[in-house]
Design a protein around this motif. Structure first.
Motif, PDB file in Angstrom:
ATOM      1  N   GLY A 243      44.398  15.524  40.462  1.00 29.55           N
ATOM      2  CA  GLY A 243      44.789  16.545  39.498  1.00 29.55           C
ATOM      3  C   GLY A 243      44.730  17.954  40.053  1.00 29.55           C
ATOM      4  N   ALA A 244      44.977  18.902  39.189  1.00 29.18           N
ATOM      5  CA  ALA A 244      44.944  20.329  39.531  1.00 29.18           C
ATOM      6  C   ALA A 244      44.215  21.082  38.418  1.00 29.18           C
ATOM      7  CB  ALA A 244      46.362  20.869  39.684  1.00 29.18           C
ATOM      8  N   ILE A 245      43.688  22.245  38.773  1.00 29.98           N
ATOM      9  CA  ILE A 245      42.964  23.073  37.814  1.00 29.98           C
ATOM     10  C   ILE A 245      43.841  24.253  37.418  1.00 29.98           C
ATOM     11  CG2 ILE A 245      40.937  24.520  37.462  1.00 29.98           C
ATOM     12  CD1 ILE A 245      39.473  22.690  39.449  1.00 29.98           C
ATOM     13  N   PHE A 246      43.926  24.512  36.124  1.00 30.47           N
ATOM     14  CA  PHE A 246      44.714  25.611  35.583  1.00 30.47           C
ATOM     15  C   PHE A 246      43.799  26.533  34.783  1.00 30.47           C
ATOM     16  CE2 PHE A 246      47.559  22.121  36.260  1.00 30.47           C
ATOM     17  CZ  PHE A 246      48.664  22.715  36.842  1.00 30.47           C
ATOM     18  N   TYR A 247      44.002  27.834  34.926  1.00 33.46           N
ATOM     19  CA  TYR A 247      43.209  28.845  34.236  1.00 33.46           C
ATOM     20  C   TYR A 247      44.115  29.637  33.306  1.00 33.46           C
ATOM     21  CZ  TYR A 247      40.324  28.032  38.364  1.00 33.46           C
ATOM     22  OH  TYR A 247      39.587  27.456  39.359  1.00 33.46           O
TER      23      TYR A 247
END
Length: 171
Positions: free
Chosen positions: A159-163
Motif C-alpha cells: 500500500g501507500a500512505i496519503f496525508y
C-alpha cells in the motif's frame, strides 16, 4: 474568598465552551482538503482535492462517503485525472474541542493513470473545533489496491500512505 468565587465562576462559564465541539447523534458534516506539488519550473504539476460527507451514528461514531480527485499535468503531455470513492467509518475519542479518531475505508480507484480496482485501508487523524460547527482536520490513510477478496490479503503490504489537511463543517 471573593477570588475563589470569581475563579469558580470563570471555570463554570468555560465548561460549556469546552464541551461545545462534540457532535450529536444525527449531526452531519462535510469536509474539504487539498494538496499540490510542482517542480521548480512549474513544468510538472499535480493537485489533489478531497471532500467528504458524513453522519454521526453517535457522538463518537461517524460514517460517510469520501471522494478524492487528482489532476496531474506535465509540459507537452495531456492533463490526467484520477479519482477514488470510498465509504468510511471513524471512531472519535474524547468530547473536547480536539478529538483524535481512527477508522477504515473501502471503495474504488479509477482514472487515466491507474488500473481500476478496489481500495481499502485504515486511517487515523485529528479534528479541532475552532467554533461550534467549524473544525480543522488532519488525516493519514494507508491504502492498498486489490481486485478480489482473496487478493486483498496478498496486497496489503504493497500500500501507500496519503496525508490530508482541511476544514470541516457540522450541520
Amino acid at each position: 474568598m471573593t477570588r475563589l468565587f470569581k475563579t469558580s465562576l470563570l471555570v463554570a462559564a468555560m465548561v460549556p465552551a469546552m464541551a461545545m465541539a462534540a457532535p450529536s447523534t444525527g449531526d452531519r458534516e462535510i469536509t474539504l482538503s487539498g494538496a499540490g506539488a510542482s517542480d521548480k519550473d512549474f513544468d510538472q504539476n499535480a493537485i489533489s482535492l478531497q471532500g467528504s460527507w458524513g453522519e454521526y451514528l453517535s457522538p463518537s461514531s461517524l460514517w460517510g462517503v469520501r471522494q478524492s480527485i487528482g489532476i496531474s499535468d506535465s509540459e507537452g503531455e495531456e492533463t490526467n485525472f484520477d479519482g477514488s470513492t470510498r465509504i468510511f467509518y471513524d471512531y472519535h475519542f474524547g468530547t473536547g474541542s480536539t478529538r483524535p479518531f481512527i477508522g477504515a475505508s473501502i471503495g474504488g480507484i479509477y482514472g487515466e493513470q491507474v488500473d481500476e480496482s478496489f481500495i481499502a485501508g485504515p486511517e487515523i487523524g485529528i479534528k479541532h473545533w475552532v467554533k461550534d460547527d467549524v473544525f480543522i482536520t488532519g488525516m493519514m490513510e494507508y491504502q492498498f489496491l486489490f481486485e478480489s477478496a482473496s487478493d486483498a490479503d496478498d496486497r496489503y503490504d504493497d500500500g501507500a500512505i496519503f496525508y490530508s489537511v482541511g476544514v470541516g463543517y457540522n450541520f
